[in-house]
Design a protein around this motif. Structure first.
Motif, PDB file in Angstrom:
ATOM      1  N   ILE A 159      65.998  36.789 -49.361  1.00  0.00           N
ATOM      2  CA  ILE A 159      65.069  37.905 -49.545  1.00  0.00           C
ATOM      3  C   ILE A 159      63.939  37.821 -48.529  1.00  0.00           C
ATOM      4  O   ILE A 159      63.533  38.832 -47.935  1.00  0.00           O
ATOM      5  N   ALA A 160      63.419  36.625 -48.305  1.00  0.00           N
ATOM      6  CA  ALA A 160      62.343  36.452 -47.325  1.00  0.00           C
ATOM      7  C   ALA A 160      62.773  36.900 -45.939  1.00  0.00           C
ATOM      8  O   ALA A 160      61.981  37.493 -45.185  1.00  0.00           O
ATOM      9  N   ALA A 161      64.029  36.642 -45.580  1.00  0.00           N
ATOM     10  CA  ALA A 161      64.524  37.057 -44.263  1.00  0.00           C
ATOM     11  C   ALA A 161      64.518  38.581 -44.125  1.00  0.00           C
ATOM     12  O   ALA A 161      64.222  39.121 -43.052  1.00  0.00           O
ATOM     13  N   VAL A 162      64.850  39.297 -45.209  1.00  0.00           N
ATOM     14  CA  VAL A 162      64.783  40.762 -45.183  1.00  0.00           C
ATOM     15  C   VAL A 162      63.340  41.215 -44.988  1.00  0.00           C
ATOM     16  O   VAL A 162      63.046  42.112 -44.184  1.00  0.00           O
ATOM     17  N   LEU A 163      62.409  40.585 -45.699  1.00  0.00           N
ATOM     18  CA  LEU A 163      61.005  40.995 -45.626  1.00  0.00           C
ATOM     19  C   LEU A 163      60.391  40.665 -44.269  1.00  0.00           C
ATOM     20  O   LEU A 163      59.469  41.358 -43.813  1.00  0.00           O
ATOM     21  N   ASP A 164      60.898  39.620 -43.630  1.00  0.00           N
ATOM     22  CA  ASP A 164      60.380  39.255 -42.307  1.00  0.00           C
ATOM     23  C   ASP A 164      60.613  40.363 -41.285  1.00  0.00           C
ATOM     24  O   ASP A 164      59.918  40.435 -40.268  1.00  0.00           O
ATOM     25  N   GLN A 165      61.590  41.247 -41.551  1.00  0.00           N
ATOM     26  CA  GLN A 165      61.839  42.377 -40.676  1.00  0.00           C
ATOM     27  C   GLN A 165      60.847  43.507 -40.915  1.00  0.00           C
ATOM     28  O   GLN A 165      60.674  44.390 -40.070  1.00  0.00           O
ATOM     29  N   VAL A 166      60.205  43.505 -42.086  1.00  0.00           N
ATOM     30  CA  VAL A 166      59.176  44.503 -42.386  1.00  0.00           C
ATOM     31  C   VAL A 166      57.898  44.171 -41.634  1.00  0.00           C
ATOM     32  O   VAL A 166      57.273  45.036 -41.004  1.00  0.00           O
ATOM     33  N   HIS A 167      57.511  42.897 -41.691  1.00  0.00           N
ATOM     34  CA  HIS A 167      56.304  42.401 -41.019  1.00  0.00           C
ATOM     35  C   HIS A 167      56.472  40.896 -40.871  1.00  0.00           C
ATOM     36  O   HIS A 167      56.918  40.231 -41.803  1.00  0.00           O
ATOM     37  N   PRO A 168      56.132  40.324 -39.719  1.00  0.00           N
ATOM     38  CA  PRO A 168      56.354  38.891 -39.518  1.00  0.00           C
ATOM     39  C   PRO A 168      55.624  38.036 -40.559  1.00  0.00           C
ATOM     40  O   PRO A 168      54.450  38.265 -40.867  1.00  0.00           O
ATOM     41  N   ILE A 169      56.356  37.075 -41.099  1.00  0.00           N
ATOM     42  CA  ILE A 169      55.769  36.144 -42.056  1.00  0.00           C
ATOM     43  C   ILE A 169      54.924  35.124 -41.308  1.00  0.00           C
ATOM     44  O   ILE A 169      55.391  34.473 -40.367  1.00  0.00           O
ATOM     45  N   LYS A 170      53.675  34.958 -41.720  1.00  0.00           N
ATOM     46  CA  LYS A 170      52.775  34.011 -41.072  1.00  0.00           C
ATOM     47  C   LYS A 170      52.570  32.749 -41.907  1.00  0.00           C
ATOM     48  O   LYS A 170      52.335  31.671 -41.366  1.00  0.00           O
ATOM     49  N   ARG A 171      52.638  32.905 -43.214  1.00  0.00           N
ATOM     50  CA  ARG A 171      52.329  31.786 -44.101  1.00  0.00           C
ATOM     51  C   ARG A 171      53.093  31.972 -45.408  1.00  0.00           C
ATOM     52  O   ARG A 171      53.280  33.101 -45.868  1.00  0.00           O
ATOM     53  N   VAL A 172      53.581  30.884 -45.989  1.00  0.00           N
ATOM     54  CA  VAL A 172      54.318  30.943 -47.253  1.00  0.00           C
ATOM     55  C   VAL A 172      53.533  30.167 -48.303  1.00  0.00           C
ATOM     56  O   VAL A 172      53.237  28.979 -48.119  1.00  0.00           O
ATOM     57  N   VAL A 173      53.192  30.854 -49.389  1.00  0.00           N
ATOM     58  CA  VAL A 173      52.441  30.253 -50.495  1.00  0.00           C
ATOM     59  C   VAL A 173      53.335  30.270 -51.733  1.00  0.00           C
ATOM     60  O   VAL A 173      53.876  31.317 -52.096  1.00  0.00           O
ATOM     61  N   CYS A 174      53.517  29.129 -52.367  1.00  0.00           N
ATOM     62  CA  CYS A 174      54.379  29.029 -53.549  1.00  0.00           C
ATOM     63  C   CYS A 174      53.551  28.749 -54.795  1.00  0.00           C
ATOM     64  O   CYS A 174      52.549  28.023 -54.747  1.00  0.00           O
ATOM     65  N   THR A 175      53.995  29.346 -55.883  1.00  0.00           N
ATOM     66  CA  THR A 175      53.263  29.226 -57.134  1.00  0.00           C
ATOM     67  C   THR A 175      54.226  29.401 -58.299  1.00  0.00           C
ATOM     68  O   THR A 175      55.418  29.627 -58.105  1.00  0.00           O
ATOM     69  N   GLY A 176      53.721  29.312 -59.514  1.00  0.00           N
ATOM     70  CA  GLY A 176      54.523  29.553 -60.719  1.00  0.00           C
ATOM     71  C   GLY A 176      54.676  28.312 -61.567  1.00  0.00           C
ATOM     72  O   GLY A 176      54.653  27.177 -61.064  1.00  0.00           O
ATOM     73  N   GLY A 177      54.847  28.529 -62.869  1.00  0.00           N
ATOM     74  CA  GLY A 177      54.928  27.414 -63.794  1.00  0.00           C
ATOM     75  C   GLY A 177      56.098  26.485 -63.516  1.00  0.00           C
ATOM     76  O   GLY A 177      55.951  25.255 -63.531  1.00  0.00           O
ATOM     77  N   ALA A 178      57.301  27.030 -63.272  1.00  0.00           N
ATOM     78  CA  ALA A 178      58.462  26.186 -62.991  1.00  0.00           C
ATOM     79  C   ALA A 178      58.269  25.425 -61.686  1.00  0.00           C
ATOM     80  O   ALA A 178      58.604  24.233 -61.591  1.00  0.00           O
ATOM     81  N   TYR A 179      57.731  26.083 -60.676  1.00  0.00           N
ATOM     82  CA  TYR A 179      57.467  25.443 -59.383  1.00  0.00           C
ATOM     83  C   TYR A 179      56.484  24.283 -59.551  1.00  0.00           C
ATOM     84  O   TYR A 179      56.681  23.195 -58.996  1.00  0.00           O
ATOM     85  N   ASP A 180      55.426  24.520 -60.322  1.00  0.00           N
ATOM     86  CA  ASP A 180      54.406  23.485 -60.497  1.00  0.00           C
ATOM     87  C   ASP A 180      54.944  22.268 -61.228  1.00  0.00           C
ATOM     88  O   ASP A 180      54.493  21.142 -60.991  1.00  0.00           O
ATOM     89  N   ARG A 181      55.929  22.477 -62.124  1.00  0.00           N
ATOM     90  CA  ARG A 181      56.429  21.359 -62.940  1.00  0.00           C
ATOM     91  C   ARG A 181      57.489  20.516 -62.241  1.00  0.00           C
ATOM     92  O   ARG A 181      57.808  19.434 -62.705  1.00  0.00           O
ATOM     93  N   SER A 182      58.041  20.999 -61.124  1.00  0.00           N
ATOM     94  CA  SER A 182      59.173  20.311 -60.515  1.00  0.00           C
ATOM     95  C   SER A 182      58.992  20.157 -59.011  1.00  0.00           C
ATOM     96  O   SER A 182      59.115  21.130 -58.262  1.00  0.00           O
ATOM     97  N   PRO A 183      58.729  18.944 -58.534  1.00  0.00           N
ATOM     98  CA  PRO A 183      58.620  18.730 -57.085  1.00  0.00           C
ATOM     99  C   PRO A 183      59.890  19.101 -56.327  1.00  0.00           C
ATOM    100  O   PRO A 183      59.835  19.366 -55.118  1.00  0.00           O
ATOM    101  N   LEU A 184      61.041  19.126 -57.003  1.00  0.00           N
ATOM    102  CA  LEU A 184      62.278  19.481 -56.314  1.00  0.00           C
ATOM    103  C   LEU A 184      62.234  20.907 -55.778  1.00  0.00           C
ATOM    104  O   LEU A 184      62.838  21.202 -54.736  1.00  0.00           O
ATOM    105  N   TRP A 185      61.563  21.816 -56.501  1.00  0.00           N
ATOM    106  CA  TRP A 185      61.431  23.180 -55.988  1.00  0.00           C
ATOM    107  C   TRP A 185      60.705  23.179 -54.638  1.00  0.00           C
ATOM    108  O   TRP A 185      61.066  23.943 -53.735  1.00  0.00           O
ATOM    109  N   HIS A 186      59.683  22.361 -54.499  1.00  0.00           N
ATOM    110  CA  HIS A 186      58.904  22.316 -53.262  1.00  0.00           C
ATOM    111  C   HIS A 186      59.817  21.997 -52.076  1.00  0.00           C
ATOM    112  O   HIS A 186      59.797  22.674 -51.041  1.00  0.00           O
ATOM    113  N   THR A 187      60.595  20.940 -52.237  1.00  0.00           N
ATOM    114  CA  THR A 187      61.483  20.508 -51.150  1.00  0.00           C
ATOM    115  C   THR A 187      62.576  21.535 -50.888  1.00  0.00           C
ATOM    116  O   THR A 187      62.894  21.854 -49.734  1.00  0.00           O
TER     117      THR A 187
END
Length: 455
Positions: free
Chosen positions: A380-408
């Motif tokens: 999905i991010a690759a599709v959006l990168d065609q709309v406007h160049p991605i400069k920075r990626v910020v991750c959030t959310g309860g599942a993300y915060d609870r699991s370091p595996l999501w980060h990697t």
């Protein structure tokens, strides 16, 4: 002098939450108060919330938060609400609900999509509203209600988001925000008003929807003054879409900021200038606030995918300590639920029970699922990168915060660095931030009864 604070509320899919938030966006309640009341999903595709229970949840949170505020050296000056997008509830003139809340997940309107697409120029509707003609939006929901639940339709004089339905009961002069309206599929985003062509097709009047305003405040109805004296002088902002609130709360609203949120479900949202071209054919485009669009897509998969593994497989409590990231391939199609809300719109629920015999190592299945979801988010991010160049990626959310595996896994799938949001509970902080921005405006106008205290 009592410190001014904002009451921030979040009306989510599985729970309602609230906090007291100060000027520096700090939470003043140690443990965020919550009311759990998940979507009621049925085999017929319905996915609803009881409107009266939702109202009780919000009022109960207000009871708890104002009681806490009364014991602190604070003064509540405003109330701000984050609310799930793409959900609707009908009401009669008394304010009594005529329908349950039909949430974004309700699949019954799918049955009317092809007829709608043959009736209207759906691509032009998408360009005007930012929303494809799909089951999650109000165009399809109201058309389905009119066809399949005519009594609901004929008895309804007001169609509203869950938050606006609650606000209709509690405050004067309810309006809806550009952010909330942009997720309905019924708002002409270029003009900031309800789309007259689509309303005519539905047979819904402009008066049946709240006015779209971003520059007004409501106030508590006098009948609640004794129940919530701390809110008597407070202003109430129109609700903000939860994805918009989360983006603002994650400090990711500058053009080129890509937010990846992994909670129960997951979403990818790109902030960009309003001057970019039209949204990709099936991607959606909503508003953070007037003049600030975001484009994106969502997956049903996220924390819910891991919940499914815990339900069906014997996943050990220390699963994340048992897996070697580099040893597992990214293939996990058999584990994903398959539901997607842009840009490819897969509506396959794919949620059959997993057979333990097919997954002899639950830890491997766990990591494979995380990598599979991350790979879809990267697509999905690759599709959006065609709309406007991605400069920075910020991750959030309860599942993300609870699991370091999501980060990697997400960083690996995107092939670029990511940063974690500076705060948790980003939706609550986002609407609090919007409220404090409004305080600055009201201070300049001198229209707050305690303007001098809020600078």
């Amino acid at each position: 002098m009592n410190k001014p604070v904002i009451v921030a509320l979040d009306i989510g899919s599985s729970s309602r939450r609230g906090q007291l938030v100060d000027r520096k966006l700090r939470f003043l309640v140690d443990e965020t108060p919550r009311r759990h009341n998940a979507i009621d999903r049925r085999s017929d595709g319905s996915a609803t919330i009881d409107a009266s229970e939702l109202t009780k949840d919000v009022m109960s949170l207000l009871d708890q938060l104002t009681n806490i505020a009364s014991e602190l050296p604070v003064r509540v000056i405003g109330v701000a609400i984050s609310c799930i997008w793409h959900s609707v509830v009908g009401a009669e003139p008394s304010g009594q609900a005529t329908t349950p809340v039909l949430t974004w997940a309700d699949q019954r309107p799918t049955s009317i999509i092809e007829e709608l697409r043959s009736t209207i120029d759906y691509r032009k509707a998408h360009l005007r509203t930012g929303c494809p003609v799909r089951a999650q939006y109000l165009l399809a929901k109201l058309a389905w209600i009119k066809r399949s639940e005519p009594t609901w339709f004929s008895s309804t004089t007001r169609w509203a988001s869950p938050a606006d339905h609650v606000l209709d009961r509690l405050v004067t002069d309810t309006t809806t925000s550009s952010s909330m309206a942009s997720g309905t599929g019924l708002m002409n985003q270029a003009f900031g008003r309800w789309d007259s062509e689509l309303l005519a097709i539905l047979g819904v009047s402009q008066e049946a929807l709240a006015p779209i305003r971003d520059d007004t405040e409501a106030h508590l109805k006098t009948e609640y003054n004794d129940r919530w004296p701390q809110l008597v002088d407070a202003f109430w902002l129109s609700a903000t879409g939860d994805g918009a609130a989360g983006t603002i709360g994650a400090a990711a609203s500058n053009p080129g900021d890509l937010t990846i949120s992994v909670g129960t479900t997951s979403a990818v949202r790109l902030a960009h200038p309003s001057s970019v071209g039209p949204p990709p054919l099936e991607s959606w485009r909503y508003l953070l606030r007037p003049g600030q669009p975001i484009s994106g897509g969502c997956l049903t998969d996220g924390g819910s995918t891991l919940d499914r593994l815990r339900r069906d497989l014997d996943v050990p409590d220390d699963v994340e300590q048992q897996v070697a990231f580099d040893a597992i391939s990214a293939s996990s199609d058999s584990l994903l639920t398959g539901g997607e809300r842009g840009p490819w719109w897969s509506e396959d629920s794919g949620a059959d029970a997993l057979e333990p015999g097919d997954y002899p190592d639950p830890a491997v299945a766990w990591l494979s699922a995380i990598r599979g979801v991350s790979g879809r988010l990267a697509e999905i991010a690759a599709v959006l990168d065609q709309v406007h160049p991605i400069k920075r990626v910020v991750c959030t959310g309860g599942a993300y915060d609870r699991s370091p595996l999501w980060h990697t896994a997400i960083a690996d799938a995107l092939g670029r660095p990511i940063v974690s949001a500076p705060f948790d509970e980003t939706s609550l902080r986002g609407v609090a931030s919007l409220a404090w921005d409004r305080v600055d405006v009201l201070n300049r106008e001198g229209s707050l009864p305690w303007s001098g205290e809020c600078r």
